[in-house]
Structure formats: C-alpha cells, structure tokens
Design a protein around this motif. Structure first.
Motif, PDB file in Angstrom:
ATOM      1  N   TYR A 284       0.869  -1.183   0.000  1.00  0.00           N
ATOM      2  CA  TYR A 284       0.000   0.000   0.000  1.00  0.00           C
ATOM      3  C   TYR A 284       0.899   1.224   0.000  1.00  0.00           C
ATOM      4  N   LYS A 285       0.745   2.076  -0.997  1.00  0.00           N
ATOM      5  CA  LYS A 285       1.607   3.243  -1.144  1.00  0.00           C
ATOM      6  C   LYS A 285       0.794   4.532  -1.079  1.00  0.00           C
ATOM      7  N   ARG A 286       1.355   5.490  -0.377  1.00  0.00           N
ATOM      8  CA  ARG A 286       0.781   6.837  -0.350  1.00  0.00           C
ATOM      9  C   ARG A 286       1.845   7.793  -0.850  1.00  0.00           C
ATOM     10  N   SER A 287       1.538   8.528  -1.911  1.00  0.00           N
ATOM     11  CA  SER A 287       2.538   9.374  -2.556  1.00  0.00           C
ATOM     12  C   SER A 287       2.103  10.819  -2.585  1.00  0.00           C
ATOM     13  N   THR A 288       3.103  11.705  -2.478  1.00  0.00           N
ATOM     14  CA  THR A 288       2.873  13.134  -2.637  1.00  0.00           C
ATOM     15  C   THR A 288       3.961  13.694  -3.512  1.00  0.00           C
ATOM     16  N   GLY A 289       3.631  14.640  -4.352  1.00  0.00           N
ATOM     17  CA  GLY A 289       4.630  15.224  -5.237  1.00  0.00           C
ATOM     18  C   GLY A 289       4.534  16.737  -5.270  1.00  0.00           C
ATOM     19  N   ASP A 290       5.673  17.356  -5.432  1.00  0.00           N
ATOM     20  CA  ASP A 290       5.743  18.801  -5.570  1.00  0.00           C
ATOM     21  C   ASP A 290       5.894  19.121  -7.045  1.00  0.00           C
ATOM     22  N   MET A 291       4.833  19.619  -7.688  1.00  0.00           N
ATOM     23  CA  MET A 291       4.813  19.829  -9.126  1.00  0.00           C
ATOM     24  C   MET A 291       4.924  21.303  -9.478  1.00  0.00           C
ATOM     25  N   ASP A 292       5.886  21.973  -8.920  1.00  0.00           N
ATOM     26  CA  ASP A 292       6.064  23.385  -9.232  1.00  0.00           C
ATOM     27  C   ASP A 292       6.941  23.512 -10.473  1.00  0.00           C
ATOM     28  N   HIS A 293       6.332  23.766 -11.600  1.00  0.00           N
ATOM     29  CA  HIS A 293       7.084  23.910 -12.846  1.00  0.00           C
ATOM     30  C   HIS A 293       6.582  25.151 -13.561  1.00  0.00           C
ATOM     31  N   ASN A 304      -3.375   7.026  -3.478  1.00  0.00           N
ATOM     32  CA  ASN A 304      -3.151   5.769  -2.787  1.00  0.00           C
ATOM     33  C   ASN A 304      -3.336   4.618  -3.776  1.00  0.00           C
ATOM     34  N   ASN A 305      -2.592   3.569  -3.555  1.00  0.00           N
ATOM     35  CA  ASN A 305      -2.684   2.466  -4.495  1.00  0.00           C
ATOM     36  C   ASN A 305      -2.073   1.199  -3.904  1.00  0.00           C
ATOM     37  N   LEU A 306      -2.479   0.075  -4.468  1.00  0.00           N
ATOM     38  CA  LEU A 306      -1.884  -1.204  -4.124  1.00  0.00           C
ATOM     39  C   LEU A 306      -0.995  -1.653  -5.279  1.00  0.00           C
ATOM     40  N   ASN A 307       0.219  -2.118  -4.966  1.00  0.00           N
ATOM     41  CA  ASN A 307       1.168  -2.544  -5.978  1.00  0.00           C
ATOM     42  C   ASN A 307       1.905  -3.778  -5.491  1.00  0.00           C
ATOM     43  N   ILE A 330      21.369  -9.546  -2.257  1.00  0.00           N
ATOM     44  CA  ILE A 330      20.016  -9.181  -1.821  1.00  0.00           C
ATOM     45  C   ILE A 330      19.527  -8.071  -2.741  1.00  0.00           C
ATOM     46  N   PHE A 331      18.371  -8.285  -3.390  1.00  0.00           N
ATOM     47  CA  PHE A 331      17.819  -7.328  -4.333  1.00  0.00           C
ATOM     48  C   PHE A 331      16.392  -6.956  -3.930  1.00  0.00           C
ATOM     49  N   HIS A 332      16.102  -5.652  -4.024  1.00  0.00           N
ATOM     50  CA  HIS A 332      14.771  -5.125  -3.723  1.00  0.00           C
ATOM     51  C   HIS A 332      14.186  -4.505  -4.985  1.00  0.00           C
ATOM     52  N   ALA A 333      12.907  -4.699  -5.205  1.00  0.00           N
ATOM     53  CA  ALA A 333      12.206  -4.072  -6.326  1.00  0.00           C
ATOM     54  C   ALA A 333      10.939  -3.414  -5.793  1.00  0.00           C
ATOM     55  N   TYR A 334      10.790  -2.104  -6.047  1.00  0.00           N
ATOM     56  CA  TYR A 334       9.626  -1.344  -5.604  1.00  0.00           C
ATOM     57  C   TYR A 334       8.941  -0.736  -6.825  1.00  0.00           C
ATOM     58  N   ASN A 335       7.632  -0.847  -6.865  1.00  0.00           N
ATOM     59  CA  ASN A 335       6.871  -0.370  -8.004  1.00  0.00           C
ATOM     60  C   ASN A 335       5.716   0.496  -7.538  1.00  0.00           C
ATOM     61  N   TYR A 336       5.489   1.552  -8.294  1.00  0.00           N
ATOM     62  CA  TYR A 336       4.303   2.385  -8.070  1.00  0.00           C
ATOM     63  C   TYR A 336       3.629   2.614  -9.415  1.00  0.00           C
ATOM     64  N   ARG A 337       2.332   2.318  -9.494  1.00  0.00           N
ATOM     65  CA  ARG A 337       1.624   2.458 -10.759  1.00  0.00           C
ATOM     66  C   ARG A 337       0.264   3.109 -10.540  1.00  0.00           C
ATOM     67  N   ARG A 338      -0.007   4.094 -11.380  1.00  0.00           N
ATOM     68  CA  ARG A 338      -1.323   4.700 -11.505  1.00  0.00           C
ATOM     69  C   ARG A 338      -1.659   4.761 -12.988  1.00  0.00           C
ATOM     70  N   SER A 339      -2.818   5.278 -13.290  1.00  0.00           N
ATOM     71  CA  SER A 339      -3.254   5.283 -14.688  1.00  0.00           C
ATOM     72  C   SER A 339      -2.368   6.144 -15.574  1.00  0.00           C
ATOM     73  N   GLN A 340      -1.769   7.231 -15.041  1.00  0.00           N
ATOM     74  CA  GLN A 340      -0.991   8.152 -15.859  1.00  0.00           C
ATOM     75  C   GLN A 340       0.508   8.188 -15.519  1.00  0.00           C
ATOM     76  N   PHE A 341       0.895   7.522 -14.436  1.00  0.00           N
ATOM     77  CA  PHE A 341       2.262   7.714 -13.968  1.00  0.00           C
ATOM     78  C   PHE A 341       2.737   6.461 -13.240  1.00  0.00           C
ATOM     79  N   SER A 342       4.012   6.107 -13.383  1.00  0.00           N
ATOM     80  CA  SER A 342       4.556   4.965 -12.659  1.00  0.00           C
ATOM     81  C   SER A 342       6.045   5.177 -12.401  1.00  0.00           C
TER      82      SER A 342
END
Length: 369
Positions: A284-293, A304-307, A330-342
């Motif tokens: 379960y991931k909760r993400s926030t982004g600073d999109m000042d462009h 929020n999303n399940l991955n 030891i290897f870790h893989a983390y993924n985050y996916r939404r409809s428009q961004f991953s």
C-alpha cells in the motif's frame, strides 16, 4: 508460633488475613524471571542439530567486498520514460563479530577522494538473523553521479545520443525495514546462508511471512535535463515530448507491505550451501509530489494504491565452522503504478567475503527432539 515459625498479625488488615515473608522469596522471583527470559530467547533460536550445526566460536573476523546497484525508471501512460542509474559502487572493508553482534566498515574504492561531490552518497545496512525471525534495516542516500541509461520520447526521436550521459540533477533517498518470520526454523537456517553463524548440514526449505515499511524521496532538476537534451539531441526543451505527469520536482511515497514467499537451502556437498529465496509483497503506497514547474500549473497530488513489490536473496557459502568464504546478493524491487504515472526502483548489493572464526566456546550437543 506456628511450627517453629513466628507469625505476625496485621492490625490494619482484615481479621482473617496474616502477612509473612520468606527471606529468599525476592531472590527466587528474580531467578524465575531470568529463567523465563532465557526460555523466550532459546525459543527464537531453537534448531534441530541433525539439520543445523550451531556456532562453536565466540568471535569472527571477515574481509568483504560489496558492489551496489541501483536503477530508477519513470514512465507515463503514452509510453514516455526515462531510466537513471549510477555507476555501480565497489566497497571493501573489514568486519568483526562477537556472537550475534557484527560490525564493520567499508570504503568506496572508486571514490577515494572525499573532497569530490560523490562523497554525498551514504549507505547504512543492518541485518539481524535468528532461527525464527530476520530483519533488514537500510538507509540509502545517493550523490549526484547518475547517468541516463535510456530515454523514450516519441516514435520519430532517436535518443541514443543521450544514453550514458552524466546527469547531476537527480537525488534520491530510501529508508526502511523488512521483518520476516521463518516457519520451518528448526530445519532451515537463514544465518547459515547470510551471516555464517550456523552451518546447514541437510537440505531444507521454509515458507516466509513478512511486513515492511519504506520511505522514498526522488528529486529531479528538469532545467538541467532540458539543457542536457538540447546539447545531445538538439532540442530546445524536452517538455513538449514528455507527458505532463512526469514533470515534477520532488516526489515522495511511503510503502507499507505484507509479503509471503519461500526459501530453500541446498546442501550439495559437505560444508557447501546454495541458498535462494523470493518474496512477493502486496504494498500500500501513499505518494505526494511537488509539481512546481514554470510552464505548467500543477497542484500537489496525493494518491493511494496497491502494488506488487519483490525481494530476492541468494547465497553460495563454504563453511567448515572454522573458516568460511562465499558470496551473497540481496535485491529489492519497488513499483508504483497509476493510470498516468509509474515509477520503478530497483537496488541491491552483491557481497563477496572471506573470514575466520576463533575463540571456541563450550559446546554441548543437544539431543534431537
């Protein structure tokens, strides 16, 4: 007098009660508590000695070489993507252990000049293994030594000229822990494969169940990326060909997961062990982004999303209880996916080591239960 023992009545107590104390009652209470604590500790390290040989020494010294790998990939729904990865770091250093406490220090031999900006890279890893439980705690902060490994824009754009280019505008950090339970801990030993504190004598496997927490931070300087693309590809701006959901300054996401998997130790010859395990996690991931462009008007996003995440551990060990050598990864893989961004983040360590145990302790072989 009662049977030769003096009894005192308590005038402040009800008439049908009496109070007395034996001189050694407090001492026996503490002894009982200590025995109870020892039983709990023993239960965490309970093993079948026909499968697992316990450590016979108090101390160990080891020399280890560690190579670290890391990849970040950002992609959007139209198929635009950028993959960043630094050069693999190579570190060498000594370790010293006393029973279950193991400490060491490694030096990055590729960046020996501490005055260079690459010294901003930091990494701390701690792994503790008992027969029943294991925990990995880690903190990683990158420097500014990333390279662009791959870029995909539109179908008509050839981006091969930018591959391998140095990019100093990416900074990232990751911190967290993995805690896992080993079901068949009496027959299967993680320490035999990854901390050399036991020796697996007969092949065995075990299901795994774990929980994890991770905090990621990723920051990109898009103006610097625009300048680099203009130099290599002749573009005045890269924004026209990148999906808008990629154009953020900083993104942070928290990952909480429950994992399940399986591990197996194969004893293919005396004193030799080949180990492998794989766990998949529902995260379960909760993400926030600073999109000042400056070109676009974005508001801060939260989603929020399940991955699905993954962690793999592999080891090859030779251990005759006195001397040991081997390699582990030891290897870790983390993924985050939404409809428009991953985002996809992959990192891991490969270790090659050689060591010796010393200071033999008293050892009494336990009977098989």
């Amino acid at each position: 007098m009662m049977g030769g023992r003096r009894v005192y009545a308590c005038s402040a107590c009800p008439s049908d009660t009496i109070r007395w104390m034996r001189a050694d009652s407090s001492m026996r209470w503490h002894e009982w508590q200590m025995k109870k604590a020892r039983k709990v500790v023993h239960r965490f390290n309970e093993i079948d000695t026909s499968y697992i040989e316990p450590q016979r020494y108090n101390f160990t010294v080891m020399l280890q070489n560690t190579t670290t790998y890391e990849i970040y990939r950002l992609s959007s729904k139209p198929g635009h993507s950028i993959t960043f990865a630094p050069e693999a770091t190579v570190r060498v250093g000594p370790y010293f252990g006393w029973r279950w406490i193991f400490l060491g220090y490694t030096l990055d031999i590729k960046h020996l000049n501490l005055l260079q900006s690459n010294s901003k890279r930091k990494e701390y890893d701690l792994s503790l293994y008992s027969s029943m439980l294991g925990i990995d705690v880690y903190y990683r902060k990158t420097g500014n030594d990333y390279k662009i490994r791959r870029m995909t824009l539109n179908e008509d754009t050839d981006t091969r000229a930018i591959r391998g280019a140095d990019f100093n505008g990416l900074k990232s950090s990751i911190k967290g822990f993995n805690l896992y339970y080993i079901f068949n801990h009496r027959h299967f030993s993680y320490p035999a494969a990854f901390s050399q504190s036991t020796v697996q004598r007969r092949s065995a496997g075990s299901p795994l169940l774990g929980i994890a927490y991770t905090r990621h931070t990723l920051s990109i300087d898009w103006s610097e990326l625009n300048n680099l693309v203009e130099q290599r590809l002749g573009y005045s701006t890269v924004q026209d060909d990148l999906d808008s959901t990629l154009l953020f300054g900083t993104v942070k996401y928290t990952d909480v997961s429950v994992s399940g998997g399986y591990a197996y130790n194969w004893v293919f010859a005396r004193n030799w062990l080949l180990s492998g395990s794989l766990s998949l996690a529902l995260a379960y991931k909760r993400s926030t982004g600073d999109m000042d462009h400056k070109r676009f008007s974005f508001r801060e996003f939260t989603f929020n999303n399940l991955n699905i995440n993954g962690i793999g551990r592999f080891g090859l060990v030779w251990n005759n209880t006195k001397w040991y050598a081997g390699a582990s990864a030891i290897f870790h893989a983390y993924n985050y996916r939404r409809s428009q961004f991953s985002t996809n983040n992959f990192f891991g360590n490969v270790n090659v080591y050689f060591g010796m145990n010393f200071g033999r302790k008293g050892y009494r072989k336990k009977k098989k239960k």
